[in-house]
Design an enzyme around this catalytic site. Structure first.
Site, PDB file in Angstrom:
ATOM      1  N   PHE A 119     -60.800 -36.911 -46.628  1.00  0.00           N
ATOM      2  CA  PHE A 119     -61.224 -37.562 -47.878  1.00  0.00           C
ATOM      3  C   PHE A 119     -61.858 -38.912 -47.494  1.00  0.00           C
ATOM      4  CE2 PHE A 119     -57.341 -35.141 -48.752  1.00  0.00           C
ATOM      5  CZ  PHE A 119     -57.749 -34.267 -49.739  1.00  0.00           C
TER       6      PHE A 119
ATOM      7  N   ASP B  30     -65.101 -34.515 -46.107  1.00  0.00           N
ATOM      8  CA  ASP B  30     -65.249 -34.886 -47.517  1.00  0.00           C
ATOM      9  C   ASP B  30     -65.980 -33.758 -48.234  1.00  0.00           C
ATOM     10  OD1 ASP B  30     -64.918 -37.825 -49.078  1.00  0.00           O
ATOM     11  OD2 ASP B  30     -66.269 -36.395 -50.055  1.00  0.00           O
TER      12      ASP B  30
ATOM     13  N   ALA C  11     -60.880 -30.161 -48.284  1.00  0.00           N
ATOM     14  CA  ALA C  11     -59.919 -30.565 -47.250  1.00  0.00           C
ATOM     15  C   ALA C  11     -58.704 -29.629 -47.208  1.00  0.00           C
ATOM     16  CB  ALA C  11     -59.466 -31.992 -47.507  1.00  0.00           C
TER      17      ALA C  11
ATOM     18  N   ASP D  60     -56.562 -39.692 -47.716  1.00  0.00           N
ATOM     19  CA  ASP D  60     -56.797 -40.613 -48.838  1.00  0.00           C
ATOM     20  C   ASP D  60     -57.425 -39.840 -49.993  1.00  0.00           C
ATOM     21  OD1 ASP D  60     -57.079 -42.883 -50.385  1.00  0.00           O
ATOM     22  OD2 ASP D  60     -58.897 -43.562 -49.375  1.00  0.00           O
TER      23      ASP D  60
ATOM     24  N   CYS E  23     -53.422 -42.835 -54.821  1.00  0.00           N
ATOM     25  CA  CYS E  23     -53.925 -43.859 -55.732  1.00  0.00           C
ATOM     26  C   CYS E  23     -53.597 -43.504 -57.178  1.00  0.00           C
ATOM     27  CB  CYS E  23     -55.415 -44.065 -55.540  1.00  0.00           C
ATOM     28  SG  CYS E  23     -56.372 -42.591 -55.868  1.00  0.00           S
TER      29      CYS E  23
HETATM   30  N1  SAH Z   1     -61.047 -42.987 -47.913  1.00  0.00           N
HETATM   31  C1  SAH Z   1     -62.134 -43.496 -48.714  1.00  0.00           C
HETATM   32  C2  SAH Z   1     -61.963 -43.230 -50.199  1.00  0.00           C
HETATM   33  C3  SAH Z   1     -61.692 -41.782 -50.546  1.00  0.00           C
HETATM   34  S1  SAH Z   1     -61.927 -41.390 -52.217  1.00  0.00           S
HETATM   35  C4  SAH Z   1     -62.301 -44.984 -48.442  1.00  0.00           C
HETATM   36  O1  SAH Z   1     -61.379 -45.619 -47.949  1.00  0.00           O
HETATM   37  O2  SAH Z   1     -63.358 -45.508 -48.776  1.00  0.00           O
HETATM   38  C5  SAH Z   1     -61.657 -39.698 -52.219  1.00  0.00           C
HETATM   39  C6  SAH Z   1     -62.750 -38.841 -51.588  1.00  0.00           C
HETATM   40  O3  SAH Z   1     -62.274 -37.496 -51.595  1.00  0.00           O
HETATM   41  C7  SAH Z   1     -64.081 -38.831 -52.304  1.00  0.00           C
HETATM   42  O4  SAH Z   1     -65.089 -39.186 -51.404  1.00  0.00           O
HETATM   43  C8  SAH Z   1     -64.285 -37.364 -52.747  1.00  0.00           C
HETATM   44  O5  SAH Z   1     -65.622 -36.930 -52.573  1.00  0.00           O
HETATM   45  C9  SAH Z   1     -63.384 -36.629 -51.789  1.00  0.00           C
HETATM   46  N2  SAH Z   1     -62.810 -35.351 -52.262  1.00  0.00           N
HETATM   47  C10 SAH Z   1     -62.360 -35.032 -53.495  1.00  0.00           C
HETATM   48  N3  SAH Z   1     -61.792 -33.807 -53.482  1.00  0.00           N
HETATM   49  C11 SAH Z   1     -61.892 -33.345 -52.215  1.00  0.00           C
HETATM   50  C12 SAH Z   1     -61.492 -32.132 -51.565  1.00  0.00           C
HETATM   51  N4  SAH Z   1     -60.843 -31.177 -52.205  1.00  0.00           N
HETATM   52  N5  SAH Z   1     -61.747 -32.006 -50.233  1.00  0.00           N
HETATM   53  C13 SAH Z   1     -62.396 -32.998 -49.565  1.00  0.00           C
HETATM   54  N6  SAH Z   1     -62.789 -34.145 -50.135  1.00  0.00           N
HETATM   55  C14 SAH Z   1     -62.547 -34.319 -51.425  1.00  0.00           C
END
Ligand code: SAH
Length: 400
Positions: A233, A255, A284, A304, A344
């Site tokens: 993520f 991601d 993920a 995350d 979060c």
């Molecule tokens: N770690 C980042 C913030 C992550 S926000 C930082 O510190 O800046 C969460 C992210 O998860 C987003 O970019 C979103 O596109 C991604 N996301 C949402 N669902 C997901 C999934 N099922 N598998 C992979 N990525 C995912």
């Protein structure tokens, strides 16, 4: 001014300066407050308690902003409240390229207003009827106080639906922000840990960057020297960048968004970091299962995920989601390695989050030690009278 009278015995949280009044605590509303209007709040015995902003459609009917009867919640109040919020962040603001949250809603005494500074540009979110109807005032005060090059509105957060407000996105003042490189705040030595990231204020997630994780990127990065690191993520790669700066051996970023991964690649280049990097677009949950089948192992895994819970009724499903992703991650960590895991979701308490990781560790058959507990960056302060403002939780764990 319209008045709100509480049910008997419901005044205690108000006296203790909790800023929220739900419809279930209200006995009577006198007058006919317009959406976002200022209202006075009285106890059932007729004593004046506080003043706040009315919301006509949300269950969260009043958001309190003052406990001083002489305070009228007019433009002067807004000016002073925003000025105070800025003063509290002064130590970061001398850096012209800094990205920093300037106003964090209830935590800064201005319910419904988010202001993020990205270099010379500001991004605002007006999340309540009160702030949406005061957009012009907000912009005027920000121009007076900060003279930004441009102010862009990103009120596309889901919470606006509860206020019956449609999404509002667009340039509100000055020049439209380009995609620009900014510097994240650090709690540590500024130069040693400075990282630059591109912020896409118009189309990036949230207001451009997950500013709340800025310090945590560095805290986690400190464990990544010589490590095969999985940033799951990843969005724009905040954790991956910090890991690379700390001397990670190899990076894998996962991601669901191709744009996010492209941004992460640009961010690694922006910081002159060229270490072996694998960018993996997809879900993920599935990819971690696939890695397990392939017997892939990492020294550090960072999780995350986005907010899984938006309302109480989704809590159980979200709990399962957190447990599942953490269980999958635990299978991939070499003995003695690190899991850095975050939530979060405000509705998941720190205590519940720890229990979820406990459940995952038992199921994975791994011994897990908590090394550090993390929270949101200090430009997202937690107001003591409003514990709900502490929404971000993280654990850095050693996994055996
Ligand atoms: N770690 C980042 C913030 C992550 S926000 C930082 O510190 O800046 C969460 C992210 O998860 C987003 O970019 C979103 O596109 C991604 N996301 C949402 N669902 C997901 C999934 N099922 N598998 C992979 N990525 C995912």
């Amino acid at each position: 001014m319209a008045t709100v009278i509480l049910l008997p015995g419901r005044e205690r949280p108000v006296i203790q300066r909790h800023p929220w009044i739900f419809s279930g605590a209200i006995a009577e509303v006198r007058g006919n407050p317009a959406p976002g209007a200022v209202v006075d709040v009285y106890a059932h015995d007729g004593s004046w308690l506080a003043r706040g902003f009315w919301s006509s459609t949300s269950q969260l009917r009043v958001r309190l902003a003052t406990w001083e009867r002489t305070q009228l919640l007019d433009e002067t109040w807004l000016h002073e409240a925003i000025a105070r919020a800025i003063t509290g962040r002064e130590k970061w603001l001398h850096n012209p390229a800094i990205a920093c949250r300037l106003v964090f809603s209830e935590s800064d005494g201005i319910p419904g207003l988010i202001v993020d500074r990205y270099g010379c540009y500001l991004v605002i979110q007006l999340l309540t009827q009160a702030m949406a109807t005061r957009a012009d005032q907000v912009i005027k005060v920000l121009v007076d106080l900060l003279a930004p090059r441009g102010i862009y509105e990103r009120s596309d957060a889901e919470v606006r639906e509860k206020e019956s407000l449609p999404p509002a996105v667009g340039l509100r003042w000055g020049e439209a922000p380009p995609r620009l490189p900014v510097t994240l705040i650090t709690g540590l030595d500024q130069l040693a840990s400075e990282r630059r990231m591109f912020a896409d204020l118009q189309t990036g997630q949230k207001t451009g960057i997950y500013l709340d994780q800025a310090i945590n990127h560095l805290r986690v990065g400190a464990y990544c020297s010589d490590a095969d690191t999985l940033d799951c993520f990843s969005y724009a790669g905040g954790f991956a960048l910090a890991a690379a700066r700390a001397g990670a051996r190899q990076l894998t970023l996962i991601d669901a968004s191709a744009e996010a991964l492209a941004l992460a690649a640009d961010n690694l280049r922006l910081n002159d970091l060229s270490i072996p990097t694998e960018l993996v677009e997809g879900d993920a949950f599935q990819i971690l299962r696939q890695y397990r089948n392939e017997h892939r192992q990492f020294d550090v895994v960072i999780l995350d995920p986005p907010k899984f819970v938006h309302q109480q009724s989704h809590l159980q499903r979200a709990t399962r989601g957190y447990k599942d992703i953490n269980l999958q991650a635990l299978h991939l960590i070499r003995s003695g390695g690190i899991l850095a895991t975050f939530s979060c979701s405000g509705l998941v308490s720190a205590d519940l989050f720890q229990k979820i990781i406990f459940g995952a560790a038992i199921d994975a058959g791994r011994d897990v030690q908590i090394l550090e507990r993390l929270t949101q960056a200090p430009d997202h302060p937690v107001l003591l009278t409003f514990p709900e403002s502490e929404y971000l939780k993280g654990l850095i764990c050693r996994v055996w």
